[in-house]
Scaffold this active site. Structure first.
Site, PDB file in Angstrom:
ATOM      1  N   ASP A 100       0.857  -1.174   0.000  1.00  0.00           N
ATOM      2  CA  ASP A 100       0.000   0.000   0.000  1.00  0.00           C
ATOM      3  C   ASP A 100       0.901   1.234   0.000  1.00  0.00           C
ATOM      4  OD1 ASP A 100      -2.173   1.766   0.447  1.00  0.00           O
ATOM      5  OD2 ASP A 100      -3.177   0.260   1.689  1.00  0.00           O
ATOM      6  N   ASP A 201      -2.870   4.786  -2.292  1.00  0.00           N
ATOM      7  CA  ASP A 201      -3.784   5.478  -1.402  1.00  0.00           C
ATOM      8  C   ASP A 201      -4.163   6.859  -1.954  1.00  0.00           C
ATOM      9  OD1 ASP A 201      -4.927   5.387   1.394  1.00  0.00           O
ATOM     10  OD2 ASP A 201      -3.755   7.224   1.575  1.00  0.00           O
ATOM     11  N   GLU A 243      -6.546   4.306  -5.600  1.00  0.00           N
ATOM     12  CA  GLU A 243      -7.782   4.637  -4.902  1.00  0.00           C
ATOM     13  C   GLU A 243      -8.232   6.017  -5.363  1.00  0.00           C
ATOM     14  OE1 GLU A 243      -9.536   5.154  -0.353  1.00  0.00           O
ATOM     15  OE2 GLU A 243      -7.552   5.883  -0.857  1.00  0.00           O
ATOM     16  N   HIS A 317     -11.103  -1.786   4.214  1.00  0.00           N
ATOM     17  CA  HIS A 317     -10.913  -1.385   5.609  1.00  0.00           C
ATOM     18  C   HIS A 317     -11.579  -0.049   5.942  1.00  0.00           C
ATOM     19  CE1 HIS A 317      -8.016   0.767   3.256  1.00  0.00           C
ATOM     20  NE2 HIS A 317      -7.784   1.572   4.268  1.00  0.00           N
ATOM     21  N   ASP A 318     -12.127   0.629   4.951  1.00  0.00           N
ATOM     22  CA  ASP A 318     -12.810   1.903   5.193  1.00  0.00           C
ATOM     23  C   ASP A 318     -14.326   1.773   5.108  1.00  0.00           C
ATOM     24  OD1 ASP A 318     -10.359   3.301   5.360  1.00  0.00           O
ATOM     25  OD2 ASP A 318     -10.305   3.605   3.190  1.00  0.00           O
TER      26      ASP A 318
HETATM   27  C1  GLC Z   1      -7.388   6.162   2.297  1.00  0.00           C
HETATM   28  C2  GLC Z   1      -7.273   4.985   3.201  1.00  0.00           C
HETATM   29  C3  GLC Z   1      -7.780   5.366   4.552  1.00  0.00           C
HETATM   30  C4  GLC Z   1      -6.922   6.500   5.078  1.00  0.00           C
HETATM   31  C5  GLC Z   1      -6.839   7.655   4.093  1.00  0.00           C
HETATM   32  C6  GLC Z   1      -5.705   8.575   4.415  1.00  0.00           C
HETATM   33  O1  GLC Z   1      -8.696   6.542   2.077  1.00  0.00           O
HETATM   34  O2  GLC Z   1      -7.933   3.891   2.657  1.00  0.00           O
HETATM   35  O3  GLC Z   1      -7.793   4.296   5.441  1.00  0.00           O
HETATM   36  O4  GLC Z   1      -7.433   6.956   6.287  1.00  0.00           O
HETATM   37  O5  GLC Z   1      -6.620   7.220   2.778  1.00  0.00           O
HETATM   38  O6  GLC Z   1      -4.465   7.983   4.119  1.00  0.00           O
END
Ligand code: GLC
Ligand code: CA
Length: 554
Positions: A100, A201, A243, A317-318
Site C-alpha cells: 500500500d 492510497d 484509490e 478497511h474503510d
Molecule cells: C485512504 C485509506 C484510509 C486512510 C486515508 C488517508 O482513504 O484507505 O484508510 O485513512 O486514505 O491515508
C-alpha cells in the site's frame, strides 16, 4: 522480473488489514509472522495476490496511513526480514504481495517533515505544502477529511502546512520534482524486494491546489501519474490499483488505459456512495436505491469493456461489512453473503475480497464510544455531539458506516479472542465469533468460505468471467439483479434476489437446460427454481450455456 501480460485480469486479490489479521506474539496486534502462518489458508481459498494495508514504519495516527519511513517496517508488525520472508513464502504458493503506497502525505514524524519545519530554507521545506499567514488567520476555509481545518500553524516558521487528512498527515508537495524522484526510488526499491504490485492510497488527491481549493482531480494529476508509472511500474509486470474517490468513467478509462500508461485499474466508489444522502456526509445514510445500484454497476461494466478495466469490491478497511450493509446479517446471513459474492464475482474486472468477507463477518455494535479506535469515528463523534446531534443518532451512524466495522479482529475459531491473539486485542473481537469463524466455515462444505473458493475457481476455469461483455437484464426490477455475460462461445447468466422475499424471476425458465455453475441453495424445492421461475430469499444462481459453434456440445 517475470513478464506475463496482464496476469491480473484473471486474478482475485485478498486484502489484509495487518493489525487485525493474526497476532503471533501475544501483544494483541496482528503482524507479519502472523500473516505468514495463515498463508496456507489463503492458498486454499485460491487467491492470487494479497493487498497488504500499510506495514511501514508509522506512529499509527491513522493506523499506518501516516508513514514515517517508507523503507522500513513498523516494529509492531515485524521487520524487513519478516517482510522478505512473507514475499518469498507467498511466492512459493503463487501469491503476490501488493504494498500500500501512501503518497499523498507522509507522517509528520517522517524525517522529511522534521527537516522541513526547521526553516524555510531547509532543502526539505518544499517537500510539503506551506502558506504564509498569521496565527489564527487561516489561509482559507478548507477542511480536513477527518474534521476541522486543513491548515496547521507552525510558529517557528510563521507558516501553515496543508493536511487533507489528520494534523499528523502533512500533504506532500508533488509539484516539487525532488519529491517525485524520492518516491520513484522508494518504489523501485520495493520492486526489487519482490513486491507484486501496489495499491495507491488517495492517489487522485496528489495534484492538489489549495489556493484554488482543489483536492482531487487537480490539473496535473494525470501528468504526475503517467510519470510515476513510466519511472516505476512499467519496469515490471505489476498489478497497480489507484484509490480514486473522485473517478468518473472518463478518468477511469485514462487510469486503466490498456496501454499501461497509468495503472492496471482504480477503485472508484460511486456504487458505495448510493446509500448516503446526496450532498451530505457518509454518516447521513439512507436505504440503498437498488435499481440505481444495478444501473450504476452496469454503466461501469459496459463503459470500460474493451477500453479499461474495473476493480470489483464491496468491502475494504474503510467500509462497513457488506452482509450487514446490503444483505441480511440475521436470518439470511449465509444466503445473502453468497448472493452478494455471486453478483460481484460474475462481473468483468478484478475482484477484491476483504479479510473476513469470505466468512460472512458482520458489522459490530459496541455500546461505548471508547470501544472504537478509528480517528475518523472519534472525531466525528465529538463534532456531531457539539453540533447538537443526539448520542443515539451518532451511534447509529457509526454502526452503519464506521470504519471499525471492518477492523475488528479476524475470526479464526471459537476460542478466546477468536484465535486472533493470546493477549488483549487492540480492538475487541466481534462477540459473534463463536458462531462466525474460519474453523467452522472450513469444516462445513456449504459454507460461505467454500462458496468463495468455488467462485474463485470458476473464474480461473471459465475465460468468460474475464473477457465476456455485459448486459443488464430486468433493469427496473425492484428485487432481482440479473445480467448476462457473453463471449464468442458462451453466455453466462447471473440471477440474484436482493430481498428476503420469494419473487418471480421471469428468466430462469428460459435457461432451464443450461449448466448450473454455482447456486447458493441446495436442490430446488417445489414452487421454486427454474421450473417455477421463482427466486427464494437472497437466492443466487449462475448459469452457463454454449452459443458459438453449433456442434460445440450444447
Ligand atoms: C485512504 C485509506 C484510509 C486512510 C486515508 C488517508 O482513504 O484507505 O484508510 O485513512 O486514505 O491515508
Ligand atoms: Ca503482534
Amino acid at each position: 522480473m517475470e513478464k506475463q501480460e496482464k496476469w491480473w485480469k484473471s486474478a482475485v486479490v485478498y486484502q489484509i488489514y495487518p493489525r487485525s489479521f493474526q497476532d503471533s506474539n501475544g501483544d494483541g496486534i496482528g503482524d507479519i509472522p502472523g500473516i505468514i502462518k495463515r498463508l496456507d489458508y489463503l492458498a486454499d481459498l485460491g487467491i492470487d495476490a494479497i493487498w497488504l494495508s500499510p506495514v511501514c514504519r508509522s506512529p499509527q495516527d491513522d493506523n499506518g496511513y501516516d508513514i514515517s519511513d517508507y523503507q522500513d517496517i513498523d516494529p509492531m508488525f515485524g521487520n524487513l526480514d519478516d517482510m522478505e520472508h512473507l514475499i518469498s513464502e507467498a511466492k512459493k504458493r503463487n501469491i503476490r504481495i501488493l504494498m500500500d503506497l501512501v503518497l499523498n502525505h507522509s507522517s509528520d514524524e517522517h524525517r522529511w517533515f522534521q527537516e522541513a519545519k526547521k526553516s524555510r530554507d531547509n532543502p526539505y521545506h518544499d517537500y510539503y505544502v506551506w502558506r504564509d499567514g498569521e496565527e489564527g488567520v487561516l489561509p482559507n476555509d478548507m477542511g480536513s477529511v477527518f474534521g476541522g481545518t486543513a491548515w496547521e500553524w507552525v510558529p517557528e516558521l510563521k507558516q501553515y502546512y496543508f493536511h487533507q487528512f489528520s494534523v499528523k498527515q502533512p500533504d506532500l508537495n508533488w509539484e516539487n520534482p525532488a519529491v517525485r524522484r524520492e518516491i520513484y526510488d522508494m518504489i523501485l526499491w520495493w520492486m526489487e524486494k519482490g513486491a507484486g504490485g501496489f495499491r495507491l492510497d488517495v492517489i487522485d488527491q496528489i495534484a492538489k491546489d489549495p489556493d484554488l481549493k482543489i483536492t482531487n482531480n487537480g490539473p496535473r494529476l494525470h501528468e504526475f501519474i503517467q510519470e510515476l508509472s513510466r519511472e516505476t511500474f512499467q519496469k515490471g509486470s505489476l498489478l497497480t490499483v489507484g484509490e480514486a474517490w473522485g473517478a468518473d468513467i472518463q478518468r477511469a478509462k485514462q487510469y486503466s488505459n490498456p496501454d499501461g500508461s497509468e495503472f492496471s485499474m482504480v477503485f472508484q466508489f460511486e456504487h458505495m456512495m448510493l446509500d448516503q444522502e446526496p450532498g451530505k456526509e457518509k454518516w447521513d445514510f439512507c436505504p440503498l436505491p437498488f435499481v440505481k445500484l444495478k444501473q450504476n454497476l452496469a454503466k461501469w461494466q459496459t463503459a470500460l469493456h474493451g477500453c479499461g478495466w474495473n476493480s470489483l469490491f464491496w468491502n475494504n478497511h474503510d467500509l462497513p461489512r457488506i452482509v450487514s450493509r446490503w444483505g441480511n446479517d440475521k436470518a439470511y446471513r449465509q444466503e445473502s453473503a453468497k448472493m452478494l459474492a455471486s453478483v460481484l464475482h460474475g462481473m468483468q474486472g478484478t475482484p477484491f475480497i476483504y479479510q473476513g468477507e469470505e466468512l460472512g463477518m458482520t458489522n459490530v455494535r459496541f455500546p461505548e464510544i471508547e470501544q472504537y479506535q478509528d480517528i475518523e469515528i472519534r472525531n466525528m463523534y465529538k463534532e456531531r455531539l457539539a453540533k447538537g446531534y443526539s448520542r443515539e443518532a451518532v451511534m447509529e451512524s457509526i454502526y452503519a458506516k464506521g470504519r471499525d466495522n471492518a477492523r475488528t479482529p479476524m475470526q479464526w475459531d471459537g476460542s478466546r479472542n477468536a484465535g486472533f491473539t493470546t493477549g488483549t486485542p487492540w480492538m475487541q473481537v466481534n462477540p459473534n465469533y463463536v458462531e462466525i469463524n474460519a474453523e467452522k466455515e472450513m469444516d462445513s462444505p456449504d459454507s460461505i468460505y467454500h462458496y468463495y473458493q468455488k467462485l474463485i475457481r470458476l473464474r480461473k476455469e471459465n475465460p468468460i468471467f474475464a473477457d465476456g461483455s455485459f448486459e443488464l437484464l430486468l433493469e427496473e426490477d425492484a428485487h432481482v439483479f440479473a445480467y448476462v455475460r457473453r463471449n464468442e462461445e458462451e453466455e453466462l447468466l447471473v440471477l440474484a434476489n436482493f430481498t428476503s422475499e420469494t419473487v418471480e424471476c421471469g428468466l430462469w425458465k428460459k435457461w432451464a437446460d443450461s449448466q448450473v455453475l454455482i447456486h447458493n441453495y441446495a436442490e430446488a424445492a417445489d414452487g421454486c427454481g427454474a421450473a417455477a421461475d421463482r427466486l427464494r430469499p437472497y437466492e443466487a444462481v449462475m448459469l452457463l450455456r454454449k452459443t458459438g459453434r453449433p456442434d460445440s456440445g450444447r
